[in-house]
Scaffold this active site. Structure first.
Site, PDB file in Angstrom:
ATOM      1  N   LYS A   1       0.858  -1.313  -0.013  1.00 16.68           N
ATOM      2  CA  LYS A   1      -0.089   0.015  -0.069  1.00 16.68           C
ATOM      3  C   LYS A   1       0.756   1.324  -0.033  1.00 16.68           C
ATOM      4  CE  LYS A   1      -3.651  -2.494   2.020  1.00 16.68           C
ATOM      5  NZ  LYS A   1      -4.720  -2.816   3.268  1.00 16.68           N
ATOM      6  N   GLN A  53      -4.992  -1.693   9.187  1.00 13.24           N
ATOM      7  CA  GLN A  53      -4.784  -3.134   8.681  1.00 13.24           C
ATOM      8  C   GLN A  53      -5.275  -3.877   9.694  1.00 13.24           C
ATOM      9  OE1 GLN A  53      -3.774  -3.487   5.626  1.00 13.24           O
ATOM     10  NE2 GLN A  53      -3.838  -5.662   5.663  1.00 13.24           N
ATOM     11  N   ASP A 102     -11.069   2.658   3.502  1.00 10.55           N
ATOM     12  CA  ASP A 102     -11.535   1.218   3.246  1.00 10.55           C
ATOM     13  C   ASP A 102     -13.027   0.810   2.933  1.00 10.55           C
ATOM     14  OD1 ASP A 102      -9.540  -0.878   3.167  1.00 10.55           O
ATOM     15  OD2 ASP A 102      -9.075  -0.679   5.515  1.00 10.55           O
TER      16      ASP A 102
HETATM   17  N1  GUN Z   1      -6.690  -7.055   5.891  1.00  2.00           N
HETATM   18  C1  GUN Z   1      -6.910  -7.798   5.023  1.00  2.00           C
HETATM   19  N2  GUN Z   1      -7.645  -7.082   3.967  1.00  2.00           N
HETATM   20  C2  GUN Z   1      -7.846  -5.903   4.376  1.00  2.00           C
HETATM   21  C3  GUN Z   1      -8.188  -4.709   3.650  1.00  2.00           C
HETATM   22  O1  GUN Z   1      -8.785  -4.657   2.570  1.00  2.00           O
HETATM   23  N3  GUN Z   1      -8.189  -3.560   4.519  1.00  2.00           N
HETATM   24  C4  GUN Z   1      -7.567  -3.609   6.027  1.00  2.00           C
HETATM   25  N4  GUN Z   1      -7.701  -2.672   6.459  1.00  2.00           N
HETATM   26  N5  GUN Z   1      -7.168  -4.601   6.465  1.00  2.00           N
HETATM   27  C5  GUN Z   1      -7.231  -5.783   5.665  1.00  2.00           C
END
Ligand code: GUN
Length: 283
Positions: free
Chosen positions: A53, A97, A120
């Site tokens: 990211k 996350q 998100d």
């Molecule tokens: N953990 C696994 N996939 C995701 C996601 O798309 N966003 C976040 N914040 N955590 C994750």
């Protein structure tokens, strides 16, 4: 005849190119789009996701702020950190996350993120907006799947879409987005008996289960569009989806590969959401 591939890598690269252009336009107006990524603890998979990211942001000219916080961080301290980022006008998107350590209540954490920065799309305000068809941030994975359908020239209107999986992150929002696009939607899950009886009716089949070989060739209608959201490993440790790719590609009309399908699109849509959060503050 074998299915045509929906190339997530190529599509994501196009999207990143568009995002980079719009980031440059914002910068010319004095706005530097910025995403804050919070990682609590040292989950190995999370560390890889977070690294991607941050690199994705750099690739399109966005600023990223990576907060690596210790696994024993208190919930109160995490909430305080989120509130500080909410109040920081130079930060446009906030992503915590998941999963979080078990002593931290994830729903409380997500509820603390300002909806205007919820890139998100996990906040109840974002989920509610999606449910009633109002503007708001859409969860990146189903949002990316919708873009893949569009790229394949598939209009969901009047089609039967079958979503396998009912998670808050993928299955439920995917069903809502397909409904919004005028598909007839069926949602299947772990308690659905005779899954194949449903999936064989699908013009659009989305597999978001988290178990490999859940969808086999005999469960797919000839010519269907098959979107594979799964991220699993086979016995050789190789990345694979929920769909038996080699079998299903002989039956489907369109199919997304794993890797190189939904995964890169999820990452690209996070950039789109962050860009749009920044554009909204620029007026
Ligand atoms: N953990 C696994 N996939 C995701 C996601 O798309 N966003 C976040 N914040 N955590 C994750």
């Amino acid at each position: 005849m074998t299915a045509q591939l929906i190339d997530g890598n190529a599509l994501a690269a196009n999207i990143r190119g568009e995002v980079a252009t719009r980031v440059a336009a914002l910068q010319a107006r004095g706005v530097q789009p910025a995403l804050a990524v919070i990682l609590v603890g040292d989950n190995a998979a999370s560390q890889v996701y977070v690294k991607h990211k941050v690199a994705d942001c750099e690739g399109v000219g966005m600023r990223s702020i990576l907060d690596r916080l210790p696994a024993d961080l208190s919930e109160a301290a995490l909430l305080a950190r989120i509130r500080a980022l909410n109040a920081d006008p130079t930060v446009h998107g906030i992503l915590v996350q998941l999963p979080l350590p078990s002593h931290i209540d994830a729903s409380k954490v997500i509820a603390t993120i300002a909806p205007a920065k919820d890139v998100d799309g996990f906040h109840v305000a974002s989920a509610g907006a999606l449910t009633i068809g109002q503007p708001g941030f859409k969860p990146c994975t189903p949002y990316g799947c919708m873009r893949m359908l569009q790229a394949a020239g598939v209009d969901p209107r009047g089609k039967h879409a079958v979503v396998v999986g009912r998670s808050n992150i993928v299955g439920k929002p995917m069903a809502l987005m397909l409904l919004q696009a005028n598909a007839t939607v069926t949602v299947c899950h772990s308690a659905t008996p005779d899954l194949g009886a449903f999936t064989r009716q699908a013009d659009i089949l989305v597999a978001a289960v988290g178990r490999r070989n859940t969808i086999t060739a005999g469960m797919v209608k000839p010519g269907a569009v098959v979107i594979d959201v799964g991220m699993n490993r086979n016995e050789a440790g190789k990345l694979c989806g929920d769909v038996d790719f080699e079998g299903v590609r002989q039956v489907a009309g369109w199919i997304t590969p794993v890797p190189g399908g939904v995964g890169p699109m999820t990452r690209a849509m996070l950039l789109v959401n962050t860009l749009e959060a920044a554009e909204a503050t620029a007026g």
